[in-house]
Scaffold this active site. Structure first.
Site, short mmCIF file in Angstrom:
data_model
loop_
_atom_site.label_atom_id
_atom_site.label_comp_id
_atom_site.label_asym_id
_atom_site.label_seq_id
_atom_site.Cartn_x
_atom_site.Cartn_y
_atom_site.Cartn_z
N GLY A 18 0.82 -1.20 0.00
CA GLY A 18 0.00 0.00 0.00
C GLY A 18 0.86 1.25 0.00
O GLY A 18 2.06 1.19 0.26
N GLY A 77 1.16 3.43 2.15
CA GLY A 77 1.74 3.66 3.46
C GLY A 77 2.51 2.48 4.00
O GLY A 77 2.76 2.40 5.21
N SER A 78 2.93 1.57 3.13
CA SER A 78 3.54 0.32 3.56
C SER A 78 4.89 0.51 4.26
O SER A 78 5.83 1.06 3.68
CB SER A 78 3.73 -0.59 2.35
OG SER A 78 4.53 -1.71 2.67
N ASN A 79 4.98 0.03 5.49
CA ASN A 79 6.26 0.01 6.19
C ASN A 79 7.25 -0.91 5.47
O ASN A 79 8.43 -0.60 5.33
CB ASN A 79 6.07 -0.49 7.64
CG ASN A 79 5.21 0.42 8.46
OD1 ASN A 79 5.52 1.59 8.63
ND2 ASN A 79 4.11 -0.11 8.98
N ALA A 92 7.41 -1.76 2.26
CA ALA A 92 7.93 -1.22 1.01
C ALA A 92 8.99 -0.16 1.27
O ALA A 92 10.04 -0.13 0.60
CB ALA A 92 6.78 -0.66 0.17
#
Length: 318
Positions: free
Chosen positions: A73, A75-77, A79
């Site tokens: 997403g 807001g992915s931690n 990624a």
């Protein structure tokens, strides 16, 4: 540097992370709780994904890859930390996010600061990330690059090794604190963290692991965790003695990536009693699951709760 069975590994994390008692939270919950502070793993703003990235990036470098492609997403931690780890070791990074383009805030802003390229799928389905990651990787190969493509969360047996080896770290810390067998509670999303810890805790004979699903149905998590744990046991060269995993449902709230009222209440309790912030998407919901089970008299201490990080989402998640 190598890990179990000479699996390539690079050092990204500051280890061991602290394990400390949470006496005021324990009093409020009615059960002895200890906090495993994997929000303090050191890379970027820390988080649980750093442990798995040590093995995944080691694998990428051993294969001669020059470009990491993964996603999640906006807001992915995962990624953001994957991009940061790749850039730290000289690889280019492309992140694929589901949906339409959004402003660069939180983890997205940090990933762009690290020099990651970002592509949006235009499709709200989270599974669209996996398809486009492969498309991007294929295009890079055609252009002569050597990409390393990873699905959401890095949930592979190699990535799950990070939490199998974390169990060895925990064994030493539990012994030093003179604690017997414990239960280990955590948030379960892509299932890599629980898969690795499930295998590692069985390997070290430390107790049982309880995941609180924050993403997908519990039955699907059970299948994914079981498969990952088997893969980890194979990589470690040890028998698969983990047994069926435990995954608790009912704490997703409005949906994946959204705050829940009970999660916010649990996070507020931890902040007020122990001075530790839980992210609203993962750890807060897992703590809500633990507190609810404790209220029902279903939990016997000591409990080790994984504080999994995700600080940027504290400021961007609705």
């Amino acid at each position: 540097m190598t890990g179990p069975l000479a699996v390539p590994r690079v050092r990204l994390a500051t280890l061991p992370t602290p394990l400390h008692p949470a006496p005021r939270l324990s009093e409020a919950a009615g059960v002895e709780i200890w906090l495993k502070r994997d929000d303090l793993t050191g890379l970027g703003l820390g988080g649980n994904k750093v442990r798995g990235l040590e093995y995944l990036l080691g694998d990428a470098l051993a294969r001669g890859c020059d470009h990491l492609v993964t996603g999640g997403g906006p807001g992915s931690n995962w990624a953001m930390l994957a991009a940061l780890a790749a850039r730290l070791h000289g690889l280019r990074a492309t992140l694929v996010c589901y949906g339409d383009e959004v402003p660069a805030v939180g983890n997205m802003a940090l990933a762009r600061t690290a020099g990651a390229g970002v592509r949006f799928t235009g499709d709200a389905d989270r599974a669209s990330v996996d398809r486009v990651v492969e498309e991007v990787a294929d295009a890079l190969r055609t252009a002569g690059a050597h990409p390393f493509a990873l699905g959401r969360g890095g949930a592979t047996p190699v990535g799950a090794l990070g939490y199998a080896t974390a169990a060895v770290e925990l064994a030493g810390q539990l012994a030093a604190a003179e604690l017997g067998p414990a239960s280990f509670w955590l948030a379960t999303g892509s299932c890599g963290t629980q898969g690795g810890l499930h295998a590692g805790v069985a390997w070290q004979r430390l107790g049982r692991v309880v995941g609180v699903t924050v993403s997908r149905p519990a039955a699907e998590c059970v299948e994914r965790v079981s498969a990952l744990a088997r893969g980890v046991a194979d990589l470690l060269g040890v028998p698969d003695t983990a047994g069926p995993p435990t995954v608790v449902d009912g704490h997703l709230g409005p949906g994946y990536g959204r705050r829940s009222e009970e999660g916010d209440a649990a996070a507020a309790l931890v902040a007020c009693t122990e001075g530790v912030f839980l992210d609203p998407v993962f750890a807060a919901k897992a703590m809500a699951g633990l507190l609810a089970a404790a209220r029902r008299g279903e939990v016997v201490g000591p409990v080790v709760f994984l504080v999994s990080g995700g600080a940027p989402t504290l400021f961007t998640t609705l």
